[in-house]
Design a protein around this motif. Structure first.
Motif, PDB file in Angstrom:
ATOM      1  N   GLU A  70       2.710   9.771  -0.951  1.00  0.00           N
ATOM      2  CA  GLU A  70       3.156   9.661  -2.531  1.00  0.00           C
ATOM      3  C   GLU A  70       2.903   8.167  -2.793  1.00  0.00           C
ATOM      4  O   GLU A  70       2.314   7.862  -3.744  1.00  0.00           O
ATOM      5  N   ILE A  71       3.421   7.042  -1.445  1.00  0.00           N
ATOM      6  CA  ILE A  71       3.005   5.343  -1.934  1.00  0.00           C
ATOM      7  C   ILE A  71       1.454   5.606  -1.809  1.00  0.00           C
ATOM      8  O   ILE A  71       1.631   4.472  -2.688  1.00  0.00           O
ATOM      9  N   ARG A  72       0.642   6.305  -1.037  1.00  0.00           N
ATOM     10  CA  ARG A  72      -0.886   5.510  -1.078  1.00  0.00           C
ATOM     11  C   ARG A  72      -1.485   6.169  -2.827  1.00  0.00           C
ATOM     12  O   ARG A  72      -2.213   5.210  -3.376  1.00  0.00           O
ATOM     13  N   ALA A  73      -0.772   7.684  -2.773  1.00  0.00           N
ATOM     14  CA  ALA A  73      -1.283   7.972  -4.120  1.00  0.00           C
ATOM     15  C   ALA A  73      -0.403   7.530  -5.328  1.00  0.00           C
ATOM     16  O   ALA A  73      -2.087   6.519  -6.593  1.00  0.00           O
ATOM     17  N   ALA A  74      -0.033   6.293  -5.213  1.00  0.00           N
ATOM     18  CA  ALA A  74       0.625   5.650  -6.261  1.00  0.00           C
ATOM     19  C   ALA A  74      -0.268   4.240  -6.058  1.00  0.00           C
ATOM     20  O   ALA A  74      -0.865   3.829  -7.319  1.00  0.00           O
ATOM     21  N   GLN A  75      -0.423   3.547  -5.069  1.00  0.00           N
ATOM     22  CA  GLN A  75      -1.065   2.785  -4.478  1.00  0.00           C
ATOM     23  C   GLN A  75      -2.334   2.938  -5.383  1.00  0.00           C
ATOM     24  O   GLN A  75      -3.020   1.960  -6.397  1.00  0.00           O
ATOM     25  N   ALA A  76      -3.188   3.893  -5.112  1.00  0.00           N
ATOM     26  CA  ALA A  76      -4.803   4.376  -6.328  1.00  0.00           C
ATOM     27  C   ALA A  76      -4.419   4.909  -7.438  1.00  0.00           C
ATOM     28  O   ALA A  76      -5.276   4.255  -7.832  1.00  0.00           O
ATOM     29  N   ALA A  77      -3.462   4.949  -8.027  1.00  0.00           N
ATOM     30  CA  ALA A  77      -3.398   5.519  -9.153  1.00  0.00           C
ATOM     31  C   ALA A  77      -3.413   3.797  -9.928  1.00  0.00           C
ATOM     32  O   ALA A  77      -3.758   4.158 -11.289  1.00  0.00           O
ATOM     33  N   LEU A  78      -2.612   3.056  -9.723  1.00  0.00           N
ATOM     34  CA  LEU A  78      -2.365   1.544 -10.181  1.00  0.00           C
ATOM     35  C   LEU A  78      -3.395   1.094  -9.938  1.00  0.00           C
ATOM     36  O   LEU A  78      -3.897   0.407 -11.136  1.00  0.00           O
ATOM     37  N   ALA A  79      -3.670   1.490  -9.233  1.00  0.00           N
ATOM     38  CA  ALA A  79      -5.794   0.240  -9.063  1.00  0.00           C
ATOM     39  C   ALA A  79      -7.240   1.164  -9.639  1.00  0.00           C
ATOM     40  O   ALA A  79      -7.537   0.085 -10.560  1.00  0.00           O
ATOM     41  N   SER A  80      -6.699   2.776 -10.474  1.00  0.00           N
ATOM     42  CA  SER A  80      -7.540   3.041 -10.471  1.00  0.00           C
ATOM     43  C   SER A  80      -7.084   2.341 -12.923  1.00  0.00           C
ATOM     44  O   SER A  80      -7.770   2.732 -13.444  1.00  0.00           O
ATOM     45  N   GLN A  81      -6.289   1.858 -12.764  1.00  0.00           N
ATOM     46  CA  GLN A  81      -5.566   1.073 -14.105  1.00  0.00           C
ATOM     47  C   GLN A  81      -6.200  -0.941 -13.806  1.00  0.00           C
ATOM     48  O   GLN A  81      -5.523  -1.944 -15.186  1.00  0.00           O
ATOM     49  N   GLY A  82      -6.488  -1.142 -13.095  1.00  0.00           N
ATOM     50  CA  GLY A  82      -6.941  -2.780 -12.983  1.00  0.00           C
ATOM     51  C   GLY A  82      -5.966  -3.465 -11.694  1.00  0.00           C
ATOM     52  O   GLY A  82      -6.001  -4.317 -12.114  1.00  0.00           O
TER      53      GLY A  82
ATOM     54  N   GLY B  39       4.259  -6.704  -4.664  1.00  0.00           N
ATOM     55  CA  GLY B  39       3.982  -7.748  -4.347  1.00  0.00           C
ATOM     56  C   GLY B  39       2.278  -7.182  -4.618  1.00  0.00           C
ATOM     57  O   GLY B  39       1.282  -5.936  -4.530  1.00  0.00           O
ATOM     58  N   SER B  40       1.425  -7.718  -3.569  1.00  0.00           N
ATOM     59  CA  SER B  40      -0.237  -8.039  -4.278  1.00  0.00           C
ATOM     60  C   SER B  40      -1.005  -7.064  -2.909  1.00  0.00           C
ATOM     61  O   SER B  40      -0.651  -7.247  -2.123  1.00  0.00           O
ATOM     62  N   GLY B  41      -1.922  -6.529  -3.041  1.00  0.00           N
ATOM     63  CA  GLY B  41      -2.562  -5.418  -2.529  1.00  0.00           C
ATOM     64  C   GLY B  41      -3.827  -6.241  -1.860  1.00  0.00           C
ATOM     65  O   GLY B  41      -3.736  -6.106  -0.583  1.00  0.00           O
ATOM     66  N   LEU B  42      -3.905  -7.571  -2.163  1.00  0.00           N
ATOM     67  CA  LEU B  42      -4.675  -8.640  -1.401  1.00  0.00           C
ATOM     68  C   LEU B  42      -3.906  -9.365   0.285  1.00  0.00           C
ATOM     69  O   LEU B  42      -4.135  -9.620   0.973  1.00  0.00           O
ATOM     70  N   LYS B  43      -2.198  -8.738   0.444  1.00  0.00           N
ATOM     71  CA  LYS B  43      -1.872  -9.434   1.464  1.00  0.00           C
ATOM     72  C   LYS B  43      -2.003  -8.035   2.642  1.00  0.00           C
ATOM     73  O   LYS B  43      -0.866  -8.361   3.602  1.00  0.00           O
TER      74      LYS B  43
END
Length: 360
Positions: A310-322, A353-357
């Protein structure tokens, strides 16, 4: 600068060397926090627009933290809003509390600090210590993300890497503290909660009203408690009729508060510190657990869990919106469908937290 114990309610004058109450409870600001919209200074940067609500002894220390965007997530659900706290100077919401917490230490003449951290709190402390010109030593789990450790080191902090679970870094620091030193803990410094309470006030200002609910990742739970204190202040001052429901989200692999909430317990349930990609909430024994559980129940919220999938899916869903967040920052998004089914009002997701981390 007066404080009180969250457990026994003893009051005291703030002394950085006494980092918890003699009863063992954590210190907090005197509650409810004051709030008066007429004191807001919109020309001041970020959280410091609320400086007149805080002790006058605080020495403002800022890298521009706070007043992060609040944007609608209409493609996901028309009720959802995202508070982009990953767009902070060091890439996490921790900067809110570090600014006010370290300001309080500076007001007491502190010039050297220590802390234990899995990443974001340490990176934030390293940056603000550098800004203030003070020395910082950080006890960090050896397994922490390399990008976060590099961030701390580039800011000039001295790192002590500790093998084993997150709790071992805390244990190593406690041994060092026996020889003296100032513990600049994001968890125990009561003035950290002032900067975190500002998140609630920003949401209220930006929405023009109180949301029905706010959902946040939950490890040590300082953001959760800061939101509670901020909305509590708004209610006490008559600006809102009821508190928003507060939902905390833990990784299923390490969920002492979620288990306690489900069991009706007053304190966190002991758990094994399991492996999770959401390393920021890998906290098996949160010191403010009792207060977090109380806040969830008082507001009518809950403490939920999310699986690794669920965490990975949520991270991907947010990325799809920038919106590029680290796994911990995606926890609120992972759990929102279980929290907002019975409302047609605004629900705010804290993206922390930023995905760059963290590596992909």
């Amino acid at each position: 600068m007066d404080i009180r114990c969250a457990r026994c309610h003893r009051t005291a004058s703030y002394d950085p060397s006494v980092w918890r109450c003699p009863c063992g409870g954590p210190w907090e600001p005197i509650r409810p926090l004051p709030f008066d919209h007429r004191t807001i200074q919109p020309h001041r940067p970020g959280i410091w627009r609320y400086a007149d609500l805080w002790p006058s002894a605080l020495r403002p220390l800022s890298l521009g933290e706070g007043w992060t965007p609040l944007i609608p997530l209409r493609r996901t659900d028309p009720r959802l809003w995202a508070k982009l706290d990953y767009l902070m100077p060091t890439g996490s919401y921790k900067d809110r509390g570090t600014a006010t917490g370290l300001s309080a230490l500076l007001a007491r003449g502190v010039d050297e600090v220590m802390d234990d951290s899995s990443g974001n709190a340490g990176a934030s402390l390293a940056a603000y210590a550098a800004r203030a010109g003070i020395r910082a030593t950080l006890f960090v789990p050896a397994h922490a993300a390399p990008a976060k450790k590099a961030q701390m080191q580039r800011m000039g902090a001295r790192l002590v890497e500790v093998p084993g679970p997150r709790a071992q870094a805390t244990a190593a620091l406690m041994e060092t503290l026996k020889e003296g030193g100032i513990y600049a803990s994001h968890v125990y410094n009561p003035f950290v909660l002032l900067g975190l309470a500002a998140a609630a006030w920003e949401i209220w200002e930006q929405l023009g009203r109180s949301p029905d609910a706010v959902i946040a990742p939950l490890g040590h739970g300082m953001l959760f408690l800061g939101l509670f204190l901020g909305f509590e202040a708004l209610q006490a001052a008559g600006y809102i009729e009821r508190l928003p429901r507060l939902y905390g989200v833990q990784a299923e692999a390490c969920a002492p508060l979620a288990h306690a909430f489900a069991a009706g317990a007053e304190d966190p349930v002991p758990v094994v510190e399991g492996e999770t990609i959401a390393e920021g909430v890998r906290i098996a024994s949160p010191p403010r657990g009792r207060e977090i559980l109380q806040a969830a129940r008082i507001t009518g919220g809950a403490i939920l869990t999310a699986t690794e999938e669920e965490i990975r899916a949520a991270q991907a869903a947010l990325a799809s919106q920038g919106l590029f967040v680290e796994p911990t920052g995606a926890l609120s998004t992972a759990a929102w469908p279980r929290a907002v089914r019975d409302t047609d009002r605004a629900v705010v997701l804290m993206l922390t937290g930023s995905g760059l981390k963290t590596p992909l």
